[in-house]
Write an enzyme that holds these catalytic residues in place. Sequence first.
Site, PDB file in Angstrom:
ATOM      1  N   LYS A  18      45.258  51.475  37.401  1.00  0.00           N
ATOM      2  CA  LYS A  18      46.513  51.162  38.095  1.00  0.00           C
ATOM      3  C   LYS A  18      47.464  50.337  37.223  1.00  0.00           C
ATOM      4  CE  LYS A  18      46.086  48.127  41.384  1.00  0.00           C
ATOM      5  NZ  LYS A  18      46.811  46.864  41.198  1.00  0.00           N
ATOM      6  N   ARG A  93      48.554  44.031  50.430  1.00  0.00           N
ATOM      7  CA  ARG A  93      47.122  44.250  50.531  1.00  0.00           C
ATOM      8  C   ARG A  93      46.657  44.408  51.968  1.00  0.00           C
ATOM      9  NH1 ARG A  93      44.355  43.065  45.617  1.00  0.00           N
ATOM     10  NH2 ARG A  93      45.543  41.670  44.305  1.00  0.00           N
ATOM     11  N   ARG A 132      31.083  49.320  29.365  1.00  0.00           N
ATOM     12  CA  ARG A 132      31.866  48.455  28.469  1.00  0.00           C
ATOM     13  C   ARG A 132      30.988  47.399  27.819  1.00  0.00           C
ATOM     14  NH1 ARG A 132      36.889  46.700  32.244  1.00  0.00           N
ATOM     15  NH2 ARG A 132      37.843  48.743  32.559  1.00  0.00           N
ATOM     16  N   ARG A 165      30.310  42.004  30.144  1.00  0.00           N
ATOM     17  CA  ARG A 165      31.016  40.955  30.899  1.00  0.00           C
ATOM     18  C   ARG A 165      30.512  40.923  32.332  1.00  0.00           C
ATOM     19  NH1 ARG A 165      36.887  42.007  29.419  1.00  0.00           N
ATOM     20  NH2 ARG A 165      36.609  43.460  31.124  1.00  0.00           N
ATOM     21  N   ARG A 176      33.133  45.055  44.323  1.00  0.00           N
ATOM     22  CA  ARG A 176      34.599  45.036  44.317  1.00  0.00           C
ATOM     23  C   ARG A 176      35.165  46.340  44.864  1.00  0.00           C
ATOM     24  NH1 ARG A 176      36.513  43.699  38.561  1.00  0.00           N
ATOM     25  NH2 ARG A 176      38.566  43.510  39.481  1.00  0.00           N
TER      26      ARG A 176
END
Length: 220
Positions: A18, A93, A132, A165, A176
């Site tokens: 996004k 939101r 990642r 991370r 999330r």
Amino acid sequence: MKTNSFRLVLLGAPGAGKGTQAERLAEKFSVPQISTGVILRAAIEAGTPLGLKVKELIENGKLVSDEDVVAIVGQRIAEKDCENGFILDGFPRTIPQAEALENLLEERGLTLDAVLSIEVNDSDIVSRMSGRRVCKKCGASYHVVYKRPRNGNLCDNCSSELTIREDDKVEVVMGRLEAYHKQTAPLKEYYAAKGLLVAVEGKEELSETSAAVDEALENL
Ligand SMILES: [Zn+2]
């Protein structure tokens, strides 16, 4: 699509790309990208009355109220650089925020042009993000599939061990995503009912996503 103004809300799960599209569209249409997160952090850093209030809320583990966020956005979209539109990233939101945005625009005789949702399968997001790797020493980033380090799990630049991370861990990403869907589903329904919702499939290739987004917006 009207060519003289462009008012867009962008929706997309964390990891869906996004932010990248928001940045690209802001440049393409010469309108500001408005991220409430960025505004709040800047206010905190500058120590404005709003920043101090927000800092205190966060330090006490509280959320910034709809009322405060709406006030911030209201001030921001009244600024001169928003005359020809804006790209809202991270706002609204909630339904009350969406209604408040509608009122803010209505007061100025304006409306949104579209609400663009970038859709990516949760499983794709999880595999992208969990692959990642970062080098804590020099900050270089890698991906076990898309950008593999040359030498095992070591940084190409400084040969330090690469790490995952906290935010990229599978369970964190899934949590999330779940929160995102729970929060966003009613918003998408709200905007779909107003005929404003445009959904675009986010692809692995940035150029493909960009092309799909541009085509969808041209067809408005
Ligand atoms: Zn390194």
